[in-house]
Design an enzyme around this catalytic site. Structure first.
Site, short mmCIF file in Angstrom:
data_model
loop_
_atom_site.label_atom_id
_atom_site.label_comp_id
_atom_site.label_asym_id
_atom_site.label_seq_id
_atom_site.Cartn_x
_atom_site.Cartn_y
_atom_site.Cartn_z
N ASN A 51 -0.52 -4.03 8.38
CA ASN A 51 -1.15 -2.88 7.74
C ASN A 51 -2.31 -2.37 8.59
O ASN A 51 -3.35 -3.05 8.73
CB ASN A 51 -1.63 -3.30 6.34
CG ASN A 51 -2.23 -2.15 5.56
OD1 ASN A 51 -3.08 -1.44 6.06
ND2 ASN A 51 -1.77 -1.98 4.34
N GLY A 53 -4.49 -0.09 8.13
CA GLY A 53 -5.75 0.11 7.40
C GLY A 53 -6.53 -1.19 7.29
O GLY A 53 -7.74 -1.23 7.53
N ASP A 115 -3.49 -10.65 0.88
CA ASP A 115 -2.66 -9.93 -0.08
C ASP A 115 -3.61 -9.20 -1.02
O ASP A 115 -4.55 -9.80 -1.55
CB ASP A 115 -1.74 -10.86 -0.87
CG ASP A 115 -0.68 -10.05 -1.63
OD1 ASP A 115 -0.08 -9.13 -1.02
OD2 ASP A 115 -0.47 -10.28 -2.83
N SER A 116 -3.37 -7.92 -1.18
CA SER A 116 -4.33 -7.12 -1.94
C SER A 116 -3.59 -6.03 -2.69
O SER A 116 -2.41 -5.78 -2.45
CB SER A 116 -5.36 -6.52 -0.98
OG SER A 116 -4.73 -5.98 0.16
N PHE A 206 -7.38 4.00 3.48
CA PHE A 206 -5.91 3.97 3.44
C PHE A 206 -5.47 3.72 2.01
O PHE A 206 -6.29 3.58 1.10
CB PHE A 206 -5.36 2.89 4.39
CG PHE A 206 -5.63 1.47 3.94
CD1 PHE A 206 -6.86 0.89 4.17
CD2 PHE A 206 -4.66 0.72 3.29
CE1 PHE A 206 -7.12 -0.42 3.76
CE2 PHE A 206 -4.91 -0.58 2.87
CZ PHE A 206 -6.14 -1.14 3.11
N GLY A 207 -4.16 3.65 1.81
CA GLY A 207 -3.60 3.29 0.50
C GLY A 207 -4.12 4.18 -0.62
O GLY A 207 -4.08 5.42 -0.53
N ARG A 235 -12.07 -6.45 -0.09
CA ARG A 235 -11.77 -7.10 1.19
C ARG A 235 -13.05 -7.61 1.85
O ARG A 235 -13.11 -8.72 2.36
CB ARG A 235 -11.03 -6.12 2.11
CG ARG A 235 -10.56 -6.71 3.43
CD ARG A 235 -9.49 -5.86 4.09
NE ARG A 235 -8.30 -5.82 3.27
CZ ARG A 235 -7.95 -4.76 2.51
NH1 ARG A 235 -8.67 -3.66 2.51
NH2 ARG A 235 -6.88 -4.80 1.75
P1 ITT Z 1 0.66 -6.91 5.19
O1 ITT Z 1 1.37 -7.72 4.13
O2 ITT Z 1 1.43 -6.83 6.45
O3 ITT Z 1 -0.76 -7.35 5.38
P2 ITT Z 1 0.90 -4.73 3.26
O4 ITT Z 1 0.50 -3.28 3.27
O5 ITT Z 1 2.32 -5.04 2.88
O6 ITT Z 1 0.56 -5.37 4.69
P3 ITT Z 1 -0.05 -6.00 0.88
O7 ITT Z 1 1.27 -6.60 0.52
O8 ITT Z 1 -1.28 -6.84 0.73
O9 ITT Z 1 -0.09 -5.51 2.37
O10 ITT Z 1 -0.18 -4.65 0.01
C1 ITT Z 1 -1.41 -4.06 -0.12
C2 ITT Z 1 -1.23 -2.66 -0.66
O11 ITT Z 1 -2.25 -2.45 -1.64
C3 ITT Z 1 -1.49 -1.64 0.44
O12 ITT Z 1 -0.28 -1.24 1.03
C4 ITT Z 1 -2.21 -0.53 -0.30
O13 ITT Z 1 -1.27 0.33 -0.87
C5 ITT Z 1 -2.95 -1.27 -1.40
N1 ITT Z 1 -4.32 -1.62 -0.96
C6 ITT Z 1 -4.79 -2.86 -0.64
N2 ITT Z 1 -6.07 -2.79 -0.25
C7 ITT Z 1 -6.41 -1.50 -0.29
C8 ITT Z 1 -7.57 -0.80 0.03
O14 ITT Z 1 -8.64 -1.40 0.53
N3 ITT Z 1 -7.57 0.52 -0.14
C9 ITT Z 1 -6.50 1.17 -0.62
N4 ITT Z 1 -5.35 0.59 -0.93
C10 ITT Z 1 -5.30 -0.76 -0.76
#
Ligand code: ITT
Length: 252
Positions: A51, A53, A115-116, A206-207, A235
């Site tokens: 990710n 971001g 994981d977030s 992001f996100g 985070r």
């Molecule tokens: P990795 O597993 O490769 O790290 P991922 O994007 O799949 O990447 P996650 O499974 O942890 O990661 O999903 C996190 C999602 O939650 C992320 O794609 C965003 O949509 C949202 N998210 C997490 N933290 C965020 C933030 O700080 N700001 C905005 N959205 C966030």
């Protein structure tokens, strides 16, 4: 995504506090000098994430470390080329632990995984651990936000509430796991509370950041610099807990 030249996210300068730094001569028999020395522990961790971001934020966070820890955070080598980890657990902590554990099998260095996601009160905690997949595989951030807004509108209609009466509270949660030699060494979690907007504001982050309103600053997370967001974010807080763990842990 950072290119190969950016692999090393940050190396922090070492700082050592000694009795001499305090500028006072202390009687050796009452206060041995060794007890006044703060040792800096050095760590090299591999960050298992795709990710962009998250990577940007960790790059900044890794440059803001306290003196007790010197951390070099590197991107996991050939992350995209490794077998991927399926995040199927019901909690952020389990998914983070599973992800760190999975990637730690390919290296002898400690691995860090995050994981977030966004937990929305009016949606019974959704999208939660499904935040990344909320609008289906390959969806964009804009599509995920559109889906969220749509679900909130549905909920408003279902509950017969006006827009003003809708419970807009939400929180971001982040679990950071560390694994080494096929064992989980720690999982550190934290969260940040805010309110959801109907329309996106801001272009940073992001996100779901553009719809996540943070009342103490009167801005969305997408209207903040990375430094500012890291001060308050799920985070940033979880990362600082991880540094505290590293500073005191005999495990790593
Ligand atoms: P990795 O597993 O490769 O790290 P991922 O994007 O799949 O990447 P996650 O499974 O942890 O990661 O999903 C996190 C999602 O939650 C992320 O794609 C965003 O949509 C949202 N998210 C997490 N933290 C965020 C933030 O700080 N700001 C905005 N959205 C966030």
């Amino acid at each position: 995504m950072p290119g190969p030249a950016d692999r090393s996210i940050r190396a922090t300068p070492v700082t050592t506090a000694t009795a001499a730094a305090a500028g006072e001569a202390l009687p050796a028999e009452t206060l041995p000098v060794e007890k006044l020395t703060t040792e800096t522990k050095a760590f090299r961790l591999l960050l298992a994430s795709s990710n962009a971001g998250k990577l940007r934020e960790y790059r900044v966070l890794a440059g803001e470390q306290p003196s007790a820890v010197s951390l070099t955070l590197e991107l996991f080598p050939d992350f995209a080329g490794r077998p991927s980890f399926e995040e199927t657990a019901p909690t952020f902590a389990e998914n983070a632990a599973g992800k760190a554990l999975h990637y730690s099998r390919f290296t002898s260095l400690p691995v860090m995984a995050d994981d977030s996601g966004l937990v929305v009160t009016a949606l019974g905690g959704a999208p939660g651990v499904y935040s990344a997949r909320y609008a289906g595989p390959g969806a964009t951030d804009a599509q995920r936000i559109a889906k969220l807004t749509e679900k909130l509108q549905d909920e408003m209609r279902r509950a017969g509430r006006s827009s003003a009466a809708l419970d807009r509270s939400a929180r971001f949660v982040c679990a950071i796991a560390l694994a080494v030699h096929g064992r989980v060494a720690a999982v550190l979690s934290d969260s940040v509370s805010g309110e959801l907007l109907d329309r996106p504001r801001g272009n940073a982050g992001f996100g779901y950041d553009p719809v996540f309103w943070f009342p103490p600053l009167g801005k969305t997370f997408a209207e903040m610099s990375e430094e500012e967001k890291n001060l308050y974010s799920h985070r940033g807080k979880a990362f600082r807990k991880m540094l505290e763990f590293l500073a005191s842990s005999p495990v790593l």
